[in-house]
Motif scaffolding. Structure first.
Motif, PDB file in Angstrom:
ATOM      1  N   ILE A 264       8.495   8.407   1.335  1.00 23.26           N
ATOM      2  CA  ILE A 264       8.534   6.943   1.218  1.00 23.26           C
ATOM      3  C   ILE A 264       9.383   6.336   2.324  1.00 23.26           C
ATOM      4  O   ILE A 264      10.271   6.975   2.888  1.00 23.26           O
ATOM      5  CB  ILE A 264       9.031   6.505  -0.181  1.00 23.26           C
ATOM      6  CG1 ILE A 264      10.474   6.947  -0.435  1.00 23.26           C
ATOM      7  CG2 ILE A 264       8.098   7.075  -1.253  1.00 23.26           C
ATOM      8  CD1 ILE A 264      11.016   6.487  -1.791  1.00 23.26           C
ATOM      9  N   VAL A 265       9.098   5.064   2.636  1.00 25.52           N
ATOM     10  CA  VAL A 265       9.678   4.406   3.808  1.00 25.52           C
ATOM     11  C   VAL A 265      11.142   4.036   3.594  1.00 25.52           C
ATOM     12  O   VAL A 265      11.908   3.911   4.553  1.00 25.52           O
ATOM     13  CB  VAL A 265       8.837   3.172   4.182  1.00 25.52           C
ATOM     14  CG1 VAL A 265       9.013   2.052   3.151  1.00 25.52           C
ATOM     15  CG2 VAL A 265       9.165   2.695   5.585  1.00 25.52           C
ATOM     16  N   ALA A 266      11.555   3.839   2.342  1.00 24.67           N
ATOM     17  CA  ALA A 266      12.946   3.467   2.050  1.00 24.67           C
ATOM     18  C   ALA A 266      13.349   4.050   0.705  1.00 24.67           C
ATOM     19  O   ALA A 266      12.544   4.089  -0.230  1.00 24.67           O
ATOM     20  CB  ALA A 266      13.103   1.953   2.040  1.00 24.67           C
ATOM     21  N   HIS A 267      14.589   4.502   0.620  1.00 25.17           N
ATOM     22  CA  HIS A 267      15.106   5.023  -0.648  1.00 25.17           C
ATOM     23  C   HIS A 267      15.759   3.898  -1.447  1.00 25.17           C
ATOM     24  O   HIS A 267      16.187   2.889  -0.886  1.00 25.17           O
ATOM     25  CB  HIS A 267      16.107   6.150  -0.389  1.00 25.17           C
ATOM     26  CG  HIS A 267      15.475   7.369   0.212  1.00 25.17           C
ATOM     27  ND1 HIS A 267      16.120   8.182   1.100  1.00 25.17           N
ATOM     28  CD2 HIS A 267      14.235   7.895   0.044  1.00 25.17           C
ATOM     29  CE1 HIS A 267      15.318   9.176   1.455  1.00 25.17           C
ATOM     30  NE2 HIS A 267      14.162   9.024   0.826  1.00 25.17           N
ATOM     31  N   TYR A 268      15.806   4.076  -2.764  1.00 30.20           N
ATOM     32  CA  TYR A 268      16.444   3.084  -3.624  1.00 30.20           C
ATOM     33  C   TYR A 268      16.907   3.746  -4.909  1.00 30.20           C
ATOM     34  O   TYR A 268      16.590   4.907  -5.177  1.00 30.20           O
ATOM     35  CB  TYR A 268      15.508   1.899  -3.896  1.00 30.20           C
ATOM     36  CG  TYR A 268      14.192   2.262  -4.564  1.00 30.20           C
ATOM     37  CD1 TYR A 268      14.045   2.191  -5.948  1.00 30.20           C
ATOM     38  CD2 TYR A 268      13.080   2.632  -3.805  1.00 30.20           C
ATOM     39  CE1 TYR A 268      12.842   2.503  -6.559  1.00 30.20           C
ATOM     40  CE2 TYR A 268      11.873   2.949  -4.409  1.00 30.20           C
ATOM     41  CZ  TYR A 268      11.757   2.881  -5.779  1.00 30.20           C
ATOM     42  OH  TYR A 268      10.565   3.188  -6.392  1.00 30.20           O
ATOM     43  N   ARG A 277      11.134  -2.950  -2.501  1.00 29.32           N
ATOM     44  CA  ARG A 277      10.353  -4.017  -1.856  1.00 29.32           C
ATOM     45  C   ARG A 277       9.730  -3.506  -0.558  1.00 29.32           C
ATOM     46  O   ARG A 277       8.572  -3.782  -0.245  1.00 29.32           O
ATOM     47  CB  ARG A 277      11.243  -5.225  -1.576  1.00 29.32           C
ATOM     48  CG  ARG A 277      11.892  -5.845  -2.801  1.00 29.32           C
ATOM     49  CD  ARG A 277      12.769  -7.023  -2.403  1.00 29.32           C
ATOM     50  NE  ARG A 277      13.627  -7.445  -3.491  1.00 29.32           N
ATOM     51  CZ  ARG A 277      13.250  -8.299  -4.455  1.00 29.32           C
ATOM     52  NH1 ARG A 277      12.037  -8.802  -4.431  1.00 29.32           N
ATOM     53  NH2 ARG A 277      14.095  -8.630  -5.400  1.00 29.32           N
ATOM     54  N   LYS A 278      10.517  -2.747   0.207  1.00 25.48           N
ATOM     55  CA  LYS A 278      10.000  -2.182   1.457  1.00 25.48           C
ATOM     56  C   LYS A 278       8.891  -1.166   1.180  1.00 25.48           C
ATOM     57  O   LYS A 278       7.906  -1.089   1.926  1.00 25.48           O
ATOM     58  CB  LYS A 278      11.141  -1.537   2.234  1.00 25.48           C
ATOM     59  CG  LYS A 278      12.229  -2.509   2.675  1.00 25.48           C
ATOM     60  CD  LYS A 278      13.375  -1.789   3.374  1.00 25.48           C
ATOM     61  CE  LYS A 278      14.474  -2.770   3.768  1.00 25.48           C
ATOM     62  NZ  LYS A 278      15.642  -2.084   4.387  1.00 25.48           N
ATOM     63  N   CYS A 279       9.062  -0.396   0.116  1.00 31.05           N
ATOM     64  CA  CYS A 279       8.025   0.575  -0.260  1.00 31.05           C
ATOM     65  C   CYS A 279       6.731  -0.136  -0.649  1.00 31.05           C
ATOM     66  O   CYS A 279       5.632   0.364  -0.365  1.00 31.05           O
ATOM     67  CB  CYS A 279       8.514   1.462  -1.401  1.00 31.05           C
ATOM     68  SG  CYS A 279       9.817   2.629  -0.929  1.00 31.05           S
ATOM     69  N   LYS A 280       6.835  -1.281  -1.304  1.00 30.61           N
ATOM     70  CA  LYS A 280       5.651  -2.057  -1.680  1.00 30.61           C
ATOM     71  C   LYS A 280       4.917  -2.549  -0.436  1.00 30.61           C
ATOM     72  O   LYS A 280       3.683  -2.434  -0.340  1.00 30.61           O
ATOM     73  CB  LYS A 280       6.063  -3.226  -2.574  1.00 30.61           C
ATOM     74  CG  LYS A 280       4.896  -4.046  -3.112  1.00 30.61           C
ATOM     75  CD  LYS A 280       5.400  -5.098  -4.092  1.00 30.61           C
ATOM     76  CE  LYS A 280       4.259  -5.885  -4.724  1.00 30.61           C
ATOM     77  NZ  LYS A 280       4.760  -6.866  -5.718  1.00 30.61           N
ATOM     78  N   GLN A 281       5.649  -3.080   0.521  1.00 32.73           N
ATOM     79  CA  GLN A 281       5.033  -3.553   1.761  1.00 32.73           C
ATOM     80  C   GLN A 281       4.377  -2.394   2.516  1.00 32.73           C
ATOM     81  O   GLN A 281       3.277  -2.528   3.058  1.00 32.73           O
ATOM     82  CB  GLN A 281       6.086  -4.242   2.628  1.00 32.73           C
ATOM     83  CG  GLN A 281       6.609  -5.540   2.021  1.00 32.73           C
ATOM     84  CD  GLN A 281       7.859  -6.055   2.700  1.00 32.73           C
ATOM     85  OE1 GLN A 281       8.548  -5.307   3.400  1.00 32.73           O
ATOM     86  NE2 GLN A 281       8.176  -7.325   2.487  1.00 32.73           N
ATOM     87  N   ASP A 282       5.044  -1.238   2.527  1.00 31.96           N
ATOM     88  CA  ASP A 282       4.504  -0.060   3.203  1.00 31.96           C
ATOM     89  C   ASP A 282       3.232   0.424   2.524  1.00 31.96           C
ATOM     90  O   ASP A 282       2.273   0.827   3.192  1.00 31.96           O
ATOM     91  CB  ASP A 282       5.566   1.042   3.211  1.00 31.96           C
ATOM     92  CG  ASP A 282       5.081   2.308   3.893  1.00 31.96           C
ATOM     93  OD1 ASP A 282       4.747   2.246   5.088  1.00 31.96           O
ATOM     94  OD2 ASP A 282       5.036   3.371   3.233  1.00 31.96           O
TER      95      ASP A 282
END
Length: 486
Positions: A264-268, A277-282
């Motif tokens: 995934i593009v960003a961890h949270y 939010r960044k994962c959703k956009q990705d």
């Protein structure tokens, strides 16, 4: 305690479904608790072993009027687990594990009967376990053989058996002529043993001869004893009711966690949800929907496209659902009518609906991380793993109250702030649509929705607790076997 798993697939060596994940994770959890664990698998063409070593050069297995000769190789010890592979290329060096798009391999009975006999012969050389833990119909002949043709074998007669049902829909049913071909006695062909409406049923044999039977959730253990979910074997299971138990599958959080996921593009985390939010956009970008409104709720699906998974219900409501204020992405393959349904909707609503007809592990991780909701309206679901993954990723599950879905998802109550998802009971499209609309309504309250997300992210479905439950079962069957022997 020495436990030997017997299964037809296991990650990272071979996989078609959730069985492989279970057999990949549970032995490691048992080994971490101090037990000696072996895993026996077929050596398929897809099984890549970098350090294969032959440990049993020749196993002689009788078939019909001649013998077949296989061997056993090992890949060594990994995380405290010893892996062994029954190697017989004429049966296992093939394009796929069980069959191709044209159907199952016609000699599957012979293939997995040879595997089961190979396991028993190998165990006599490599060390007999105290427990054989067998999984699904492909390994069903292990308990059958142990209590019939190997009953007086001094190396194996004291070994107990636990059999786990991962899906009652797959039973290994073959014509009666298979018995002499596999050198099995005709006295197995009775209604109290393996006979099933004029055929031979491998799974039924395991249910009759195993010391203990488990399945992969508490609810499913109850459901398979009913006519609706027993697939003709509910009576056998009710007769064994005192030795049937449901133990929920765990999941591997080393692979499935938004805090460490390599795909995934960003961890949270529950404390900082910004990365989602960044994962959703990705995810939207990965589906060619970068221009879609990221403020709309995004529903994800990762599944086999089949009626068992509730796709007949999705088909009933899909045109109405596509007109709601939402976006939807799907990943999977299966029945052509459902693949075509998603492709049609993608063409009709290109900014709201997208599908990838494929198996793609990396994209599955992106869907878990980037979606707001995860849809699993299954007709039946022995355990299910994706709803558990979804909880950890703060992706709110929408499920039908069946099997493991019912056991793992608690209904959301906005008044109390308790619950982890949304679920419905009646198997019809209207109930599914109403439940999705309830989730869409809840999504509009951002503060409340974040509480719901964090509720799910705080749940722990790791293998440790499940492994302890299995150990209790193993101890029980060992004591029962010892008492029977005395």
């Amino acid at each position: 305690m020495h436990v030997a798993f017997v299964a037809s697939e296991c990650v990272p060596f071979s996989k078609t479904g959730g069985l492989a994940d279970v057999v990949g994770a549970l032995p490691k959890a048992l080994a971490a608790q101090g037990h000696q664990v072996s895993v026996y698998l077929p050596r398929y063409r897809q099984t890549h072993l970098s350090d294969a070593k032959t440990v049993v050069r020749s196993i002689t297995i009788p078939f019909d009027d001649r013998y077949r000769f296989g061997s056993v190789v090992t890949s060594g010890n990994q995380a405290g687990v010893q892996y062994y592979f029954v190697d017989y290329p004429p049966f296992f060096d093939r394009e796929a594990l069980y069959g191709t798009s044209s159907g199952d391999y016609p000699d599957n009975a012979e293939r997995f009967a040879l595997f089961c006999r190979g396991v028993l012969e190998a165990a006599k050389i490599l060390g007999a376990p105290q427990i054989f833990h067998c999984h699904d119909w492909q390994t069903a002949l292990v308990p059958v053989l142990l209590r019939t043709q190997y009953a007086e074998d001094p190396a194996l007669r004291d070994v107990a058996t636990v059999f786990t049902i991962h899906n009652m829909g797959y039973q290994g049913v073959f014509p009666p002529e298979i018995l002499p071909l596999l050198t099995l006695p005709w006295d197995l062909f009775t209604i109290s043993k393996m006979e099933f409406f004029g055929n031979v049923n491998f799974l039924k044999g395991a249910l009759v001869y195993s010391d203990f039977i488990t399945t992969v959730s508490r609810k499913y253990a109850q459901e398979i004893q009913t006519t609706e979910f027993g697939f003709g074997l509910e009576g056998v299971l009710r007769n064994r009711g005192a030795t049937v138990s449901g133990i929920l599958n765990g999941v591997d959080y080393e692979e499935w966690s938004p805090q460490t996921d390599k795909y995934i593009v960003a961890h949270y985390s529950p404390q900082n949800l910004e990365g989602k939010r960044k994962c959703k956009q990705d995810l939207l970008a990965a589906y060619g929907m970068a221009s879609a409104d990221a403020r709309l709720p995004l529903i994800g699906i990762v599944s086999r496209f089949a009626a068992q998974k509730g796709f007949d219900l999705i088909a009933q409501i899909m045109d109405r659902l596509a007109r709601e204020e939402l976006t939807m992405v799907a990943l999977g393959s299966g029945d052509r009518e459902y693949e075509e349904m998603f492709l049609r909707l993608q063409k009709q609503f290109p900014h709201k609906t997208a599908v990838r007809v494929a198996y793609d592990n990396a994209l599955a991780h992106k869907i878990e991380a980037g979606s707001d909701m995860f849809l699993m309206p299954s007709r039946y679901e022995p355990c299910g793993l994706n709803q558990i993954y979804s909880l950890k990723y703060g992706t709110v599950p929408i499920v039908r109250a069946t099997g493991g879905l019912d056991d793992t998802i608690e209904p959301w109550d906005a008044r109390t702030g308790k619950g982890t998802g949304f679920k419905f009971a009646d198997y019809n499209g209207e109930a599914l649509l109403l439940t999705i609309k309830q989730a869409l309504q809840a999504f509009r309250d951002d503060s409340s929705w974040q509480s719901l997300m964090r509720n799910g992210m705080g749940k722990d479905f790791s293998w440790n607790a499940s492994a302890r439950e299995y150990v209790r079962v193993y101890e029980r069957v060992r004591q029962a076997r010892a008492a029977a022997a005395s």
